[in-house]
Motif scaffolding. Structure first.
Motif, PDB file in Angstrom:
ATOM      1  N   PRO A 161      12.725  30.450  -9.189  1.00 33.36           N
ATOM      2  CA  PRO A 161      14.051  30.249  -8.602  1.00 33.36           C
ATOM      3  C   PRO A 161      15.150  31.032  -9.303  1.00 33.36           C
ATOM      4  N   VAL A 162      16.208  31.280  -8.547  1.00 31.70           N
ATOM      5  CA  VAL A 162      17.387  31.965  -9.069  1.00 31.70           C
ATOM      6  C   VAL A 162      17.953  31.174 -10.251  1.00 31.70           C
ATOM      7  N   GLY A 163      18.058  31.818 -11.407  1.00 33.06           N
ATOM      8  CA  GLY A 163      18.599  31.135 -12.577  1.00 33.06           C
ATOM      9  C   GLY A 163      17.833  29.892 -12.939  1.00 33.06           C
ATOM     10  N   GLY A 164      16.520  29.910 -12.712  1.00 35.37           N
ATOM     11  CA  GLY A 164      15.708  28.732 -12.975  1.00 35.37           C
ATOM     12  C   GLY A 164      14.353  29.077 -13.538  1.00 35.37           C
ATOM     13  N   TRP A 165      13.425  28.161 -13.364  1.00 32.16           N
ATOM     14  CA  TRP A 165      12.111  28.304 -13.988  1.00 32.16           C
ATOM     15  C   TRP A 165      11.040  27.744 -13.044  1.00 32.16           C
ATOM     16  N   ALA A 166       9.814  28.150 -13.283  1.00 33.21           N
ATOM     17  CA  ALA A 166       8.656  27.605 -12.563  1.00 33.21           C
ATOM     18  C   ALA A 166       7.488  27.552 -13.530  1.00 33.21           C
ATOM     19  N   ALA A 167       6.711  26.478 -13.475  1.00 32.29           N
ATOM     20  CA  ALA A 167       5.560  26.300 -14.362  1.00 32.29           C
ATOM     21  C   ALA A 167       4.295  26.242 -13.533  1.00 32.29           C
ATOM     22  N   ILE A 168       3.277  26.973 -13.969  1.00 36.03           N
ATOM     23  CA  ILE A 168       1.990  26.989 -13.273  1.00 36.03           C
ATOM     24  C   ILE A 168       0.881  26.636 -14.259  1.00 36.03           C
ATOM     25  N   ARG A 169      -0.234  26.153 -13.703  1.00 33.92           N
ATOM     26  CA  ARG A 169      -1.415  25.880 -14.531  1.00 33.92           C
ATOM     27  C   ARG A 169      -2.656  26.442 -13.829  1.00 33.92           C
ATOM     28  N   PHE A 170      -3.556  26.990 -14.621  1.00 35.24           N
ATOM     29  CA  PHE A 170      -4.828  27.480 -14.107  1.00 35.24           C
ATOM     30  C   PHE A 170      -5.841  27.503 -15.238  1.00 35.24           C
ATOM     31  N   VAL A 171      -7.113  27.583 -14.874  1.00 36.31           N
ATOM     32  CA  VAL A 171      -8.196  27.694 -15.846  1.00 36.31           C
ATOM     33  C   VAL A 171      -8.708  29.128 -15.809  1.00 36.31           C
ATOM     34  N   ALA A 172      -8.779  29.780 -16.943  1.00 35.90           N
ATOM     35  CA  ALA A 172      -9.203  31.182 -17.031  1.00 35.90           C
ATOM     36  C   ALA A 172     -10.727  31.261 -16.929  1.00 35.90           C
ATOM     37  N   ASP A 173     -11.226  31.102 -15.693  1.00 39.54           N
ATOM     38  CA  ASP A 173     -12.672  31.029 -15.479  1.00 39.54           C
ATOM     39  C   ASP A 173     -13.209  32.228 -14.699  1.00 39.54           C
ATOM     40  N   ASN A 174     -12.448  33.317 -14.659  1.00 33.75           N
ATOM     41  CA  ASN A 174     -12.861  34.516 -13.934  1.00 33.75           C
ATOM     42  C   ASN A 174     -12.692  35.722 -14.856  1.00 33.75           C
ATOM     43  N   PRO A 175     -13.784  36.203 -15.480  1.00 35.69           N
ATOM     44  CA  PRO A 175     -13.656  37.270 -16.472  1.00 35.69           C
ATOM     45  C   PRO A 175     -13.191  38.585 -15.844  1.00 35.69           C
ATOM     46  N   GLY A 176     -12.383  39.320 -16.590  1.00 36.46           N
ATOM     47  CA  GLY A 176     -11.922  40.615 -16.111  1.00 36.46           C
ATOM     48  C   GLY A 176     -10.516  40.923 -16.591  1.00 36.46           C
ATOM     49  N   VAL A 177      -9.913  41.893 -15.936  1.00 37.29           N
ATOM     50  CA  VAL A 177      -8.561  42.349 -16.245  1.00 37.29           C
ATOM     51  C   VAL A 177      -7.697  42.051 -15.024  1.00 37.29           C
ATOM     52  N   TRP A 178      -6.653  41.261 -15.209  1.00 38.65           N
ATOM     53  CA  TRP A 178      -5.896  40.736 -14.069  1.00 38.65           C
ATOM     54  C   TRP A 178      -4.409  41.033 -14.215  1.00 38.65           C
ATOM     55  N   PHE A 179      -3.889  41.725 -13.219  1.00 38.04           N
ATOM     56  CA  PHE A 179      -2.484  42.116 -13.194  1.00 38.04           C
ATOM     57  C   PHE A 179      -1.636  40.917 -12.766  1.00 38.04           C
ATOM     58  N   MET A 180      -0.480  40.754 -13.370  1.00 38.18           N
ATOM     59  CA  MET A 180       0.505  39.760 -12.956  1.00 38.18           C
ATOM     60  C   MET A 180       1.855  40.455 -12.900  1.00 38.18           C
ATOM     61  N   HIS A 181       2.501  40.413 -11.740  1.00 37.89           N
ATOM     62  CA  HIS A 181       3.699  41.240 -11.575  1.00 37.89           C
ATOM     63  C   HIS A 181       4.612  40.663 -10.510  1.00 37.89           C
ATOM     64  N   CYS A 182       5.859  41.112 -10.544  1.00 41.10           N
ATOM     65  CA  CYS A 182       6.790  40.792  -9.472  1.00 41.10           C
ATOM     66  C   CYS A 182       6.383  41.585  -8.239  1.00 41.10           C
ATOM     67  N   HIS A 183       6.384  40.916  -7.075  1.00 41.94           N
ATOM     68  CA  HIS A 183       5.957  41.584  -5.837  1.00 41.94           C
ATOM     69  C   HIS A 183       7.100  42.295  -5.128  1.00 41.94           C
ATOM     70  N   LEU A 184       8.279  42.324  -5.720  1.00 46.47           N
ATOM     71  CA  LEU A 184       9.307  43.267  -5.293  1.00 46.47           C
ATOM     72  C   LEU A 184       8.941  44.606  -5.935  1.00 46.47           C
ATOM     73  N   ASP A 185       8.561  45.586  -5.119  1.00 37.93           N
ATOM     74  CA  ASP A 185       7.951  46.789  -5.673  1.00 37.93           C
ATOM     75  C   ASP A 185       8.881  47.558  -6.595  1.00 37.93           C
ATOM     76  N   VAL A 186      10.178  47.534  -6.333  1.00 35.27           N
ATOM     77  CA  VAL A 186      11.080  48.257  -7.236  1.00 35.27           C
ATOM     78  C   VAL A 186      11.057  47.623  -8.622  1.00 35.27           C
ATOM     79  N   HIS A 187      10.918  46.296  -8.694  1.00 38.98           N
ATOM     80  CA  HIS A 187      10.833  45.640  -9.995  1.00 38.98           C
ATOM     81  C   HIS A 187       9.521  45.997 -10.693  1.00 38.98           C
ATOM     82  N   GLN A 188       8.441  46.105  -9.893  1.00 37.56           N
ATOM     83  CA  GLN A 188       7.170  46.523 -10.476  1.00 37.56           C
ATOM     84  C   GLN A 188       7.264  47.948 -11.001  1.00 37.56           C
ATOM     85  N   SER A 189       7.943  48.817 -10.254  1.00 39.03           N
ATOM     86  CA  SER A 189       8.111  50.198 -10.706  1.00 39.03           C
ATOM     87  C   SER A 189       8.928  50.270 -11.986  1.00 39.03           C
TER      88      SER A 189
END
Length: 572
Positions: free
Chosen positions: A515-543
């Motif tokens: 959220p705008v000026g806020g926060w979000a918390a997520i939980r997951f179990v790292a049960d899938n081996p590999g290399v995993w990208f995490m990024h903003c899906h606004l492409d200009v921010h990714q660039s």
């Protein structure tokens, strides 16, 4: 400045080593094997009074639908006959033991060069619903995208009354400029991107745009029938509201996971988000507008303010009749409307949310400004204060390497990434209200290819904190290779002592709009081996560098071990 001792208590020591031992693993077994051929090519198209070449798949814009059932094996050969490097990302597919097929360029693979091909192979494991595929290199996904529709296994019904028909609705952005050259120009300028020339619904701008009176998508409906709309936001740099004039939408799925039915006047989807909604044709016979408009949460950010329109047309309505306008689209900056939708999302069933946490991470996200050292500042220093725009997580601006991280990791090739991404910010301050805005300042980001390493099976809580260094803004953050439980979100600076969490039925997603000026918390179990990208899906921010990478190490057994790379893996 606000400084919470509870936040400071999140500091910890990073994991410092990992094992590079790999053995052959068995692929998950699917029900049916489905084969697809994708040919990436240029196609001449006329829109908005202008004719140009765009990059598409199989001569289609949007691209072809990939159909599957839960448990199916997909084999998709992608041949690149375009003039640009290409990769395809199967957005939202968990890629269990198939990290080599995930698709983000220089993360899991080098791009498919012109004249070359690569075959993606993966199994859909315990997923059903609407996802999509798109190019994951440069800004090519502006035109290289299409739906993924995963049906439940045979004999397994929807958890809601079966609709009369299903329709796919893809929200997009269209530029008259070459999008590959446009991204290069934006990065070189140091400034912001141009606004889209039009928004599109299934590739059609609709009558509000020049030369587009007949370039309109339409759904013909029968009075009294209920329809399932599979909504996909394939937009590049804009989040979008969607509504249908005089009709209610009932959300039954978000990011290919069922939700408790939630009725609303409109929905908001960030780029990368998908949503299934039910709509009943229960209004007087007429032609109604289906409309998409911008949700622009950043301050002073220009955007296209013309609404794209499609038609929801009742059988018996005059084809030439005026459409009733969708008056329920919120204001472009209506944060409360977005919060209302997010508050209403709940998983259909009680989720297996990790109650105990092994790794507690805290990531700040946002934009910042770098000092510009160009000898031609008028051309290259067009950001605030004569600087250049950048973006960062925990004040680290991510840079893609010249060799895919997965390949470097698998083959133990040094020099392409470091394992020192910080699990908490190096400096704490009032992130929302007290962030310094002038350069030089202490938010000058570190620049590099830094990853965070997780042991197999680690139970992770990750809290995202929006920052106001340039402007607070809603950021759609996507995690590859995983779905996650969105256990909490709120406004202001995150405080673990007062934050309210839902550990019973939180939504299970692959993109979270922080959220705008806020926060979000997520939980997951790292049960899938590999290399995993995490990024903003606004492409200009990714660039600009708003991304990071998790490396999840192998477990102990063959079904917890990353397989060897395919023989046709593209080379850099």
């Amino acid at each position: 400045m606000e400084r919470s001792t509870a936040i400071v208590a999140l500091r910890f020591v990073l994991l410092s080593c990992f094992c590079n031992f790999f053995v052959m693993a068995q692929w998950p077994k699917g029900g049916t094997t489905r084969f697809y051929n994708f040919k990436v090519e240029t196609m001449r198209i006329t829109k908005l009074c202008n004719t140009k070449d765009i990059v598409v798949v199989n001569g289609m814009f949007p691209g072809p639908v990939v159909y599957a059932q839960d448990g199916d094996r997909l084999i998709i050969k992608v041949t690149n006959e375009s003039p640009y490097n290409v990769t395809i990302h199967w957005h939202g597919i968990r890629q269990i033991l198939s990290c080599w097929s995930d698709g983000p360029s220089y993360i899991t693979q080098c791009p498919i060069q012109t004249g070359q091909s690569y075959t993606y192979e993966f199994t859909v494991v315990k997923q059903k619903g609407t996802l999509f595929w798109h190019a994951h290199v440069s800004w090519l996904r502006a035109t290289v995208y299409g739906p993924i529709v995963v049906y439940p296994k045979t004999g397994v019904p929807y958890p809601f009354r079966s609709p009369y028909q299903e329709h796919i609705i893809i929200l997009g952005e269209y530029w008259l400029r070459d999008v590959v050259q446009m991204e290069k120009a934006v990065v070189a300028s140091g400034g912001g991107p141009p606004t889209a020339d039009a928004y599109t619904i299934n590739g059609h701008p609709g009558p509000n745009y020049n030369c587009s009176a007949n370039d309109v998508y339409k759904i013909d409906v029968i009075p009294g029938k209920t329809y399932l709309l599979r909504l996909i936001n394939a937009g590049v740099n804009t989040e979008h509201f969607f509504s249908i004039a005089n009709h209610k939408l009932t959300i039954v799925e978000a990011d290919a996971e069922y939700t408790k039915p939630f009725k609303t006047d409109r929905v908001m989807l960030g780029p990368g988000q998908t949503m299934n909604v039910l709509v009943t044709a229960d209004q007087p016979i007429a032609k109604y507008s289906m409309a998409m408009g911008a949700y622009q949460s950043g301050q002073n950010v220009p955007f296209q303010n013309i609404t794209a329109v499609a038609y929801f047309q009742y059988q018996g309505a005059s084809p030439n009749s005026l459409s009733l306008p969708a008056t329920r689209l919120p204001r472009f900056n209506d944060n409360l409307a977005v919060k209302t939708i997010m508050d209403g999302l709940r998983s259909l069933k009680r989720g297996r949310v990790p109650k105990e946490i092994d790794q507690n991470l805290f990531y700040t996200i946002g934009l910042n400004v770098e000092q510009c050292h160009s000898p031609t500042p008028q051309q290259n220093c067009q950001g605030p204060n004569n600087g250049t725009f950048a973006a960062s997580m925990n004040n680290v601006t991510f840079v893609k390497p010249q060799l895919a991280i997965l390949e470097a990791y698998y083959n133990n090739i040094s020099g392409h990434f470091t394992e020192d991404f910080p699990g908490v910010p190096l400096k704490f301050y009032d992130f929302v209200n007290g962030a310094p805005n002038n350069i030089p300042n202490n938010t000058q980001s570190l620049i590099g290819t830094k990853v965070f390493v997780l042991e197999y099976g680690t139970r992770v809580q990750l809290t995202f904190q929006d920052t106001g260094t340039i402007s607070t803004e809603n950021h759609p953050i996507h995690l590859h290779g995983y779905n996650f439980h969105v256990v909490g979100h709120g406004t202001g600076n995150y405080n673990p002592q007062t934050a309210k969490f839902n550990l019973v039925d939180p939504p299970y997603m692959n993109v979270i709009g922080v959220p705008v000026g806020g926060w979000a918390a997520i939980r997951f179990v790292a049960d899938n081996p590999g290399v995993w990208f995490m990024h903003c899906h606004l492409d200009v921010h990714q660039s600009w560098g708003l991304g990071s990478v998790f490396i999840v190490k192998n477990g102990k057994g063959p079904l917890q071990t990353l397989p060897h790379p395919p023989a046709d893996l593209p080379r850099c």
